[in-house]
Write an enzyme that holds these catalytic residues in place. Structure first.
Site, PDB file in Angstrom:
ATOM      1  N   SER A 265       0.837  -1.205   0.000  1.00 22.78           N
ATOM      2  CA  SER A 265       0.000   0.000   0.000  1.00 22.78           C
ATOM      3  C   SER A 265       0.866   1.247   0.000  1.00 22.78           C
ATOM      4  O   SER A 265       2.068   1.196   0.232  1.00 22.78           O
ATOM      5  CB  SER A 265      -0.875   0.007   1.253  1.00 22.78           C
ATOM      6  OG  SER A 265      -0.061   0.271   2.381  1.00 22.78           O
ATOM      7  N   LYS A 266       0.190   2.363  -0.259  1.00 22.68           N
ATOM      8  CA  LYS A 266       0.873   3.649  -0.261  1.00 22.68           C
ATOM      9  C   LYS A 266       1.541   3.881   1.095  1.00 22.68           C
ATOM     10  O   LYS A 266       2.629   4.436   1.182  1.00 22.68           O
ATOM     11  CB  LYS A 266      -0.147   4.743  -0.549  1.00 22.68           C
ATOM     12  CG  LYS A 266       0.403   6.144  -0.392  1.00 22.68           C
ATOM     13  CD  LYS A 266      -0.573   7.163  -0.927  1.00 22.68           C
ATOM     14  CE  LYS A 266      -0.594   8.452  -0.119  1.00 22.68           C
ATOM     15  NZ  LYS A 266       0.693   8.978   0.276  1.00 22.68           N
TER      16      LYS A 266
END
Ligand code: GLU
Length: 508
Positions: A265-266
């Site tokens: 994920s970011k």
């Protein structure tokens, strides 16, 4: 029977920046098309107006272009199956929803959003999850529970409704996934998905299947998160009578966090300091910036190479592939089922490998904007020679500056620790003597400089370290850099002598 033309599509929803997992989906579609002499389409799935993010479509297109994944058909790319933006096809979908109503595969649902919210929260209080399905549909407000008259009356009076798929009861639906093999779902577990919304827009499921059919898509290659939709999609093809030409499915494995568990994920990128997006993204609402591979200095070829190996392998030890090579050898049967862990260090290694493959004069081209931004004018020959000297210390183009700035700028200050350690009371006189020796060195190259320097040092009986260390300090401002005599050569005679005299002035 003539063989079916291979046609694949990348079908992102413009809900934000494209994650590198999305780029990998686009890449595998692209490679599959190239390998099989087929077509690679871009279709923008923008039917969910509530999730639309301005700029996201442009971002997707720019990312694909940067990566060299230029679609054969798509919005702005031409093609005879358009329009390729679902919002521009919206008139088309109603008739397909109607077709399913008429054939009994779908029904009208009149429940209001408030009704559904209430049912959801009641279920939640009871520790359950509400689903609109074969188990509940009879007790809800729809054309299966109401009388035909009531239904007609509601529709005629303009009541708002959604159209839902009538999931068959207790049916095993088997799909052959090209990566996972045969996958069976029982419809008992599946809900009655909305196909067409009260706002007149189709949902993802309807639009996606209708468009894949109309655009003659032969293979649906997409992320694993869409595997649960496969049985519904298979049944939709059945319901429409399109089973003969139904595309084959291939669901790609997840890209996992560096620690191995869970989807990358970011947040992982922010925490560990690497990008998860191809290009820099500025959130139009919050103004938050997410870094991108391009802006972080990755070569697009390196980026493509590294994502190609996340989930696919060539079956050999080879790791460096051009997109052209990949287009020749890619196959879905070398895509693995399990997720692949992203390794940020390996990502850098790929960039380094591409940088090392480039000649100094190619790198000089990439480096020129850095010089321009600093207002420095340096002869190209000189830049090439410098890059040649320091290239092997660099992973990114920006490292050329970090590791070699002193070639382009005279020291503005001198590293204090080095001064304290190396600058002795006798140093200024010694440095002046060396400057004098340098004046008569001819030709000005590392070998001659070294020779004449050594002859002089031996005559004087001076300690080499005692002179070479402060000399380096004069030239580069610290104790870093490659071979001292190469530095002298690259700086040029005049500049080297000038820097020595400047240091004598400045270091006290
Ligand atoms: N619009 C879907 C997405 O955003 C497409 C999924 C598919 O390829 O079917 O990923």
């Amino acid at each position: 029977m003539t063989e079916r033309r291979i046609r694949v599509r990348f079908a992102p929803s413009p809900t934000g920046p494209l994650h590198m997992g999305g780029v990998r989906t686009a890449l595998f579609n692209y490679l599959f098309a190239r390998k099989n002499g087929g077509d690679f389409l871009l279709r923008i799935e923008d039917t969910d107006q509530t999730r639309y993010v301005p700029g996201a479509e442009e971002y997707i297109v720019e990312s694909l272009k940067w990566c060299g994944l230029v679609p054969d058909e798509g919005p702005g790319f031409g093609g005879s199956y358009g329009p390729y933006r679902q919002s521009e096809r919206k008139e088309m979908y109603a008739q397909y929803a109607q077709q399913l109503i008429d054939s009994g595969w779908a029904y009208y649902a009149f429940d209001t959003p408030e009704d559904l919210d209430r049912l959801r929260s009641e279920a939640e209080t009871a520790g359950q999850v509400f689903s609109y399905s074969q188990h509940t549909r009879r007790s809800l407000c729809n054309s299966l529970s109401l009388s035909p008259e009531e239904v007609t009356e509601r529709i005629e009076s303009g009541a708002s409704y959604a159209i839902r798929f009538k999931m068959p009861e207790e049916l095993d639906v088997t799909g052959d996934d090209l990566i996972r093999g045969s996958v069976t779902f029982n419809t008992r577990e599946l809900d009655d998905k909305v196909l067409f919304k009260s706002d007149g827009m189709p949902t993802y499921h309807l639009a996606n299947v209708v468009d894949d059919h109309l655009m003659e898509i032969s293979h649906v290659i997409r992320g694993e998160e869409w595997l649960p939709s496969m049985p519904l999609h298979i049944l939709l093809y059945r319901a429409f009578g399109w089973e003969e030409t139904r595309p084959q499915f291939a669901h790609l494995p997840l890209i996992l966090k560096p620690q191995g568990k869970g989807k990358l994920s970011k947040r992982d990128g922010d925490k560990l300091g690497f990008p998860v997006f191809p290009l820099l993204w500025k959130d139009p609402e919050t103004g938050d910036i997410s870094r991108g591979y391009r802006e972080d200095g990755y070569f697009s070829e390196a980026f493509i190479n590294l994502i190609a190996l996340l989930g696919w392998n060539p079956g050999t030890e080879q790791e460096i592939f051009s997109i052209k090579e990949l287009s020749e050898i890619f196959s879905l049967d070398r895509v693995v089922k399990s997720g692949s862990r992203f390794d940020p260090e390996k990502a850098k290694w790929f960039n380094r490998s591409y940088l090392q493959q480039k000649t100094a004069s190619e790198l000089a081209e990439y480096f020129q904007p850095v010089l321009d931004s600093k207002g420095l004018t340096v002869a190209r020959e000189q830049v090439v020679a410098i890059i040649d000297e320091i290239k092997d210390r660099c992973d990114f183009v920006a490292d050329i500056w970090t590791n070699g700035y002193y070639f382009f700028e005279a020291p503005a200050s001198y590293d204090e620790k080095t001064v304290a350690k190396r600058w002795k009371p006798e140093t200024p006189a010694e440095m002046e003597a060396i400057a004098g020796v340098f004046e008569s060195v001819e030709p000005w190259d590392a070998t001659s400089i070294k020779e004449q320097f050594s002859t002089f040092m031996n005559e004087k009986g001076w300690n080499f370290g005692g002179v070479m260390n402060p000399l380096r300090l004069c030239l580069v401002g610290g104790n870093m850099g490659p071979d001292l005599f190469r530095i002298c050569e690259l700086l040029g005679k005049e500049e080297a002598i000038h820097r020595i005299r400047m240091a004598i002035e400045k270091i006290k």
